[in-house]
Write a protein that holds these residues in place. Structure first.
Motif, short mmCIF file in Angstrom:
data_model
loop_
_atom_site.label_atom_id
_atom_site.label_comp_id
_atom_site.label_asym_id
_atom_site.label_seq_id
_atom_site.Cartn_x
_atom_site.Cartn_y
_atom_site.Cartn_z
N GLN A 56 18.77 43.17 18.31
CA GLN A 56 18.83 42.00 19.16
C GLN A 56 19.98 41.10 18.69
N VAL A 57 20.47 40.31 19.59
CA VAL A 57 21.56 39.40 19.25
C VAL A 57 21.01 38.31 18.34
N GLU A 58 21.68 38.16 17.21
CA GLU A 58 21.29 37.11 16.28
C GLU A 58 22.24 35.94 16.47
N GLY A 59 21.76 34.77 16.18
CA GLY A 59 22.61 33.59 16.29
C GLY A 59 22.20 32.72 17.46
N LYS A 60 22.70 31.52 17.43
CA LYS A 60 22.34 30.51 18.42
C LYS A 60 23.13 30.70 19.71
N ILE A 61 22.44 30.53 20.82
CA ILE A 61 23.08 30.60 22.13
C ILE A 61 22.89 29.25 22.80
N GLU A 62 23.99 28.62 23.17
CA GLU A 62 23.96 27.32 23.86
C GLU A 62 24.74 27.43 25.15
N ASN A 63 24.14 26.95 26.22
CA ASN A 63 24.79 26.94 27.54
C ASN A 63 25.37 28.30 27.91
N GLY A 64 24.64 29.35 27.56
CA GLY A 64 25.06 30.70 27.92
C GLY A 64 26.16 31.28 27.07
N ILE A 65 26.47 30.63 25.93
CA ILE A 65 27.53 31.12 25.04
C ILE A 65 26.94 31.40 23.67
N HIS A 66 27.24 32.56 23.13
CA HIS A 66 26.83 32.91 21.77
C HIS A 66 27.74 32.11 20.83
N LEU A 77 25.93 42.09 25.54
CA LEU A 77 26.43 41.25 24.44
C LEU A 77 26.19 41.89 23.08
N ALA A 78 24.99 42.40 22.86
CA ALA A 78 24.66 42.99 21.54
C ALA A 78 25.58 44.17 21.24
N HIS A 88 37.54 43.35 14.32
CA HIS A 88 38.41 42.20 14.59
C HIS A 88 37.60 41.01 15.10
N SER A 89 38.25 39.90 15.14
CA SER A 89 37.63 38.66 15.57
C SER A 89 37.23 38.72 17.04
N ALA A 90 36.19 38.00 17.37
CA ALA A 90 35.77 37.90 18.77
C ALA A 90 36.86 37.22 19.60
N LYS A 91 37.67 36.39 18.97
CA LYS A 91 38.76 35.70 19.68
C LYS A 91 39.74 36.70 20.28
N LEU A 92 39.94 37.83 19.62
CA LEU A 92 40.84 38.84 20.15
C LEU A 92 40.32 39.37 21.49
N VAL A 93 39.01 39.41 21.64
CA VAL A 93 38.41 39.86 22.90
C VAL A 93 38.48 38.75 23.93
N THR A 94 38.05 37.55 23.56
CA THR A 94 37.93 36.45 24.53
C THR A 94 39.28 35.98 25.04
N GLN A 95 40.37 36.19 24.30
CA GLN A 95 41.68 35.75 24.77
C GLN A 95 42.30 36.74 25.75
N ASN A 96 41.72 37.93 25.83
CA ASN A 96 42.25 38.95 26.74
C ASN A 96 41.40 39.01 28.01
N ARG A 97 42.03 39.33 29.09
CA ARG A 97 41.34 39.49 30.36
C ARG A 97 41.90 40.73 31.02
N MET A 98 40.99 41.69 31.30
CA MET A 98 41.45 42.95 31.87
C MET A 98 40.45 43.45 32.91
#
Length: 155
Positions: A56-66, A77-78, A88-98
């Motif tokens: 299961q996804v661990e960590g806090k989720i606020e306003n639909g964002i992990h 998500l899991a 790699h960092s999650a930022k590498l994923v979130t900065q890309n759009r494909m």
């Protein structure tokens, strides 16, 4: 050559032959035990692998964002956290759009050049998650300017 020297030579030869014989017997016994404990190697098929459940996804989720990763909290998500943020960092994923095809091509590139493992039956969930939540956006940084009266600057 004396009888005694010939006898010593024969004893040495016998001794070497016995060492070789016991060594070969030892190897044969080891191989027999190994095959007895791993019978699948005789059939040239891999042993059945255990299927591990996705945690299961661990960590806090606020306003639909992990909060830890910044990923959107949606189905898949899991799997994305488990497979993408190991390297790699999650930022590498979130900065890309494909598109879906773009994400698949990126995964293949990582598998061919970056040692990404086979995603197996998780690949579809990962690609669907990324294609839905990190698809190309139709607009850039700002809206296109329309109905603008342009004027010339005077020196």
């Amino acid at each position: 050559m004396s009888h005694e020297n010939k006898f010593k030579q024969q004893v040495r030869r016998l001794y070497h032959k016995l060492i070789i014989a016991f060594g070969l017997i030892g190897i044969a016994v080891f191989a027999f035990i190994y095959v007895a404990l791993n019978p699948s190697i005789l059939h040239n098929k891999p042993e059945e692998t255990e299927i591990i459940a996705i945690p299961q996804v661990e960590g806090k989720i606020e306003n639909g964002i992990h909060m830890e990763t910044g990923f959107v909290d949606e189905e898949g998500l899991a799997e994305v956290i488990q497979n993408c943020t190991n390297c790699h960092s999650a930022k590498l994923v979130t900065q890309n759009r494909m598109t879906k095809e773009g994400w698949i091509a990126t995964i293949r590139w990582m598998q061919e050049t970056q040692n990404l493992w086979d995603l197996g039956n998780q690949e579809e969930a990962i690609v669907n998650y990324l294609a839905i939540n990190y698809a190309p956006q139709k607009k850039g940084r700002r809206e296109v300017l329309t109905n603008v009266e342009w004027y010339s600057l005077k020196d």
